[in-house]
Design an enzyme around this catalytic site. Structure first.
Site, mmCIF file in Angstrom:
data_model
loop_
_atom_site.group_PDB
_atom_site.id
_atom_site.type_symbol
_atom_site.label_atom_id
_atom_site.label_comp_id
_atom_site.label_asym_id
_atom_site.label_seq_id
_atom_site.Cartn_x
_atom_site.Cartn_y
_atom_site.Cartn_z
ATOM 1 N N ARG A 56 0.844 -1.193 0.000
ATOM 2 C CA ARG A 56 0.000 0.000 0.000
ATOM 3 C C ARG A 56 0.881 1.246 0.000
ATOM 4 N NH1 ARG A 56 -2.578 -2.554 4.405
ATOM 5 N NH2 ARG A 56 -1.667 -0.970 5.764
ATOM 6 N N TYR A 80 -0.508 -3.110 -8.004
ATOM 7 C CA TYR A 80 -0.430 -4.095 -6.929
ATOM 8 C C TYR A 80 -1.615 -4.024 -5.967
ATOM 9 C CZ TYR A 80 1.139 -6.686 -2.879
ATOM 10 O OH TYR A 80 1.204 -7.587 -1.840
ATOM 11 N N LYS A 84 -9.770 -2.515 -0.542
ATOM 12 C CA LYS A 84 -9.663 -1.470 0.473
ATOM 13 C C LYS A 84 -10.366 -0.189 0.036
ATOM 14 C CE LYS A 84 -6.908 -4.191 2.840
ATOM 15 N NZ LYS A 84 -7.396 -5.001 3.963
ATOM 16 N N HIS A 134 -12.510 -3.388 8.920
ATOM 17 C CA HIS A 134 -11.357 -4.230 8.587
ATOM 18 C C HIS A 134 -11.372 -5.431 9.543
ATOM 19 C CE1 HIS A 134 -6.683 -4.362 8.019
ATOM 20 N NE2 HIS A 134 -7.291 -5.145 7.166
ATOM 21 N N SER A 188 -3.307 -5.368 9.161
ATOM 22 C CA SER A 188 -2.823 -6.317 8.160
ATOM 23 C C SER A 188 -1.596 -7.054 8.683
ATOM 24 C CB SER A 188 -2.467 -5.586 6.866
ATOM 25 O OG SER A 188 -3.613 -5.015 6.287
ATOM 26 N N CYS A 198 -1.373 -9.344 10.916
ATOM 27 C CA CYS A 198 -1.375 -9.593 12.367
ATOM 28 C C CYS A 198 -2.194 -10.836 12.737
ATOM 29 C CB CYS A 198 -1.928 -8.385 13.112
ATOM 30 S SG CYS A 198 -0.761 -7.007 13.237
ATOM 31 N N ASP A 205 -10.962 -10.761 6.125
ATOM 32 C CA ASP A 205 -10.365 -9.427 6.027
ATOM 33 C C ASP A 205 -11.340 -8.273 6.221
ATOM 34 O OD1 ASP A 205 -8.066 -7.780 5.611
ATOM 35 O OD2 ASP A 205 -8.739 -7.374 3.571
ATOM 36 N N ARG A 233 1.847 -12.447 -1.435
ATOM 37 C CA ARG A 233 0.431 -12.794 -1.250
ATOM 38 C C ARG A 233 0.008 -14.012 -2.057
ATOM 39 N NH1 ARG A 233 -2.628 -9.265 2.358
ATOM 40 N NH2 ARG A 233 -1.199 -7.536 2.777
#
Length: 632
Positions: free
Chosen positions: A97, A245, A254, A274, A297, A299, A322, A414
């Site tokens: 990001r 990306y 997002k 989130h 993210s 975690c 998510d 990812r």
């Protein structure tokens, strides 16, 4: 896309700069594409000048052609070890990001930026005026798709046809985005069947790297120097330029589901968060309970959403890993949640048969891997995965030596896999009304001071705990190192309007009669001891925490708890430690008053500096009460 165009009907032509611009689509789409969507396409085609346009139908045939195009251009390669899996390796400048270049654009700056006394670096959201954004868009998007195909992606966030879902139309010149959006959203003709021509989200994306005769073509097209991700919530628009990306380019994720979604939620009386969603069935009760959990993210959201319980008799099922859209139903006041996504965009490093066996059963068919390492036998590898004797090529395409000190896979690499691959997918994961939420968890990476689990005292305290979430920065964001970041509700990078107003939106649910407010807890799997070792085993043993939480939900708090300055923590007798050795219970739950005194000071400074006069008085009072309890 010549093969695709030859197999589909040309349904329209448009003239752009004296060139014939062809638009291809399946016959059914050609006959049903609403005029306002066609206008959206034409307006942007006239500005960006693509070579041609293709309206996506979301079919398997289309996906196969797209992947063939990616492989032909050197952007992807097949992984023969698995079934229908591919590897994509991005430009090293385009891996995460780009928060510093992510903006919310509105008429009034106050609707986005709180009146903090001394806002610091990394405070979000960033604001940009509508006129400045228009100038940037006109400059960047002029001729930006030269030589490329503009793909038109109709998609639904949420189950198709649900009154809680939202329809978007994304224009992009990236075939990688098309392939990924097919996995992550309900894409194609079904979405168009439910689109409201006057109420769809306009999503415009370009990698910002036109193909110019005589100029070398980048293997991974992007334009990092001019990257921008912008949102216009007042008109339901998203504009992204320069990055190919993840959440920078998959604009349903997002951008729509959280940034625009949170704005819509405030206006319409719901929550876009989130959060993962999981269902838990206890051997002590036949009723399945659903839990939503907000972690930053990387975690452990995916690991918890796909938990393999280490306590016998427990069953965990995944609704989503998510994002959650939550609403209180009008009939009973029950909080319900839908997963707006259709797949998993999970962090690969650290995922293995021990940490997340369910994920390992999910990702080795119909998956696109991004920035992981590859093996000589046509497979993939990343740090934390089981050892291999195969020769490894790193994410940059270089032969990897384990002794080099470099990482084989990027820390934010990812996997993009369909939700239907998940062997523990909950049967109600596409329930149009959403699953009933009985508890909400907040948490992050806190190596010091924060107990394993505690329950909040009341709703205002619950909102305060969400507001004051803090966590070590991870590779998903721009920030490096082990800096502890303030990350309210795990939404710091994702709130689409003034954060103080966001806190107030959460608080006001506690003032509405008839709502069944969920119990709220804070968890921390990451506390470390003096030797810098994790004090809690985590992963499958996290079911022990859920076990205590379920007992707090059911049977009038059947599990005992003791009040501490920070919240209600379990008594040792109420918590199932059977089979666990070497757990230092006292240290795991110790409330260190010097630590918490410093924590209160840091939180007060953060809130004063960054939220300022927009901080609701209820949260100031909660901070004062915490400080008083620590000093008592």
């Amino acid at each position: 896309m010549y093969a695709l165009k030859q197999s589909q009907r040309i349904f329209r032509t448009a003239v752009s700069q004296r060139r014939l611009l062809t638009i291809s689509a399946s016959p059914r789409i050609a006959n049903t594409l609403p005029g306002k969507i066609t206008q959206f396409i034409e307006d942007n085609a006239n500005r960006s000048k693509p070579r041609n346009i293709h309206v996506c139908d979301g079919s398997e045939n289309e996906f196969n052609v797209i992947m063939s195009k990616l492989m032909e251009d050197g952007m992807a390669r097949n992984l023969p070890k698995y079934d229908n899996c591919y590897l994509v390796q991005t430009d090293p400048r385009d891996v995460a990001r780009v928060e510093s270049r992510t903006f919310i654009s509105t008429t009034r700056k106050d609707d986005v930026v709180p009146h903090g006394q001394n806002p610091g670096v990394g405070v979000l959201p960033n604001w940009m005026s509508l006129s400045d954004l228009d100038n940037i868009v006109n400059e960047r998007f002029h001729n930006c798709m030269n030589g490329r195909t503009m793909y038109v992606i109709p998609f639904s966030m949420g189950p198709v046809g649900s009154k809680y879902s939202k329809i978007g139309i994304q224009l992009t010149d990236s075939p990688y985005v098309v392939a990924s959006m097919r996995t992550m959203t309900r894409m194609g003709e079904a979405a168009l069947d439910h689109v409201d021509p006057d109420d769809f989200v306009r999503c415009l994306h370009s990698v910002g790297d036109p193909i110019v005769p005589g100029k070398p073509v980048n293997k991974w097209p992007c334009n990092p120097e001019k990257t921008i991700i912008a949102h216009k919530p007042e008109t339901n628009e998203i504009i992204s330029f320069g990055s190919g990306y993840g959440g920078n380019s998959l604009l349903g994720k997002k951008c729509l589901a959280l940034r625009l979604g949170s704005y819509m939620a405030r206006e319409q009386g719901w929550l876009a968060e989130h959060m993962l969603i999981l269902g838990v069935t206890s051997p002590h009760s036949s009723k399945k309970r659903y839990i939503a959990a907000a972690f930053p993210s990387a975690c452990g959201k995916t690991n918890l959403a796909m938990l393999t319980p280490k306590l016998p008799g427990y069953k965990v099922e995944c609704v989503g890993d998510d994002i959650a859209w939550l609403h209180f139903d009008n009939k009973t006041g029950q909080l319900r949640a839908i997963n707006p996504e259709n797949g998993f965009f999970g962090v690969a490093p650290g995922t293995n048969a021990s940490t997340n066996p369910v994920a390992m059963k999910t990702i080795f068919n119909d998956t696109v891997f991004t920035n992981v390492a590859s093996t000589a036998d046509g497979g993939v590898w990343w740090e934390g995965m089981e050892p291999t004797n195969q020769k490894i090529t790193d994410w940059k395409g270089q032969e990897w030596n384990p002794k080099s000190g470099t990482l084989a896979a990027h820390p934010n690499s990812r996997f993009t896999s369909p939700a239907t691959n998940c062997p523990i997918l909950d049967e109600r994961w596409e329930d149009a009304e959403g699953v009933p939420i009985d508890a909400i968890l907040f948490g992050g990476r806190r190596p010091e001071g924060i107990p394993l689990v505690y329950e909040t005292f009341n709703w205002d305290h619950s909102v305060f705990v969400g507001t004051t979430m803090r966590s070590e920065a991870t590779a998903a964001a721009e920030f490096k190192g082990k800096t502890v970041m303030n990350d309210p509700f795990a939404m710091r990078p994702f709130v689409g309007y003034n954060m103080g107003q966001y806190f107030q939106h959460w608080l006001q649910f506690g003032q509405q009669p008839g709502l069944k407010l969920p119990k709220v807890f804070h968890v921390n799997w990451f506390r470390k001891d003096a030797q810098n070792k994790f004090m809690w085993p985590g992963f499958g043993d996290n079911i022990r925490v859920l076990d205590w939480i379920l007992k707090r939900i059911e049977n009038n708090n059947s599990a005992d708890a003791v009040s501490t300055p920070v919240g209600l923590v379990p008594t040792r007798d109420s918590f199932n430690l059977n089979g666990l050795d070497n757990i230092n219970w006292e240290e795991l739950f110790r409330i260190d008053r010097p630590f918490w005194t410093e924590e209160v000071g840091s939180l007060r400074k953060y809130l004063n500096d960054n939220i300022g006069s927009d901080l609701p008085k209820e949260l100031t009072e909660q901070l004062n009460q915490l400080e008083a309890r620590i000093k008592a």
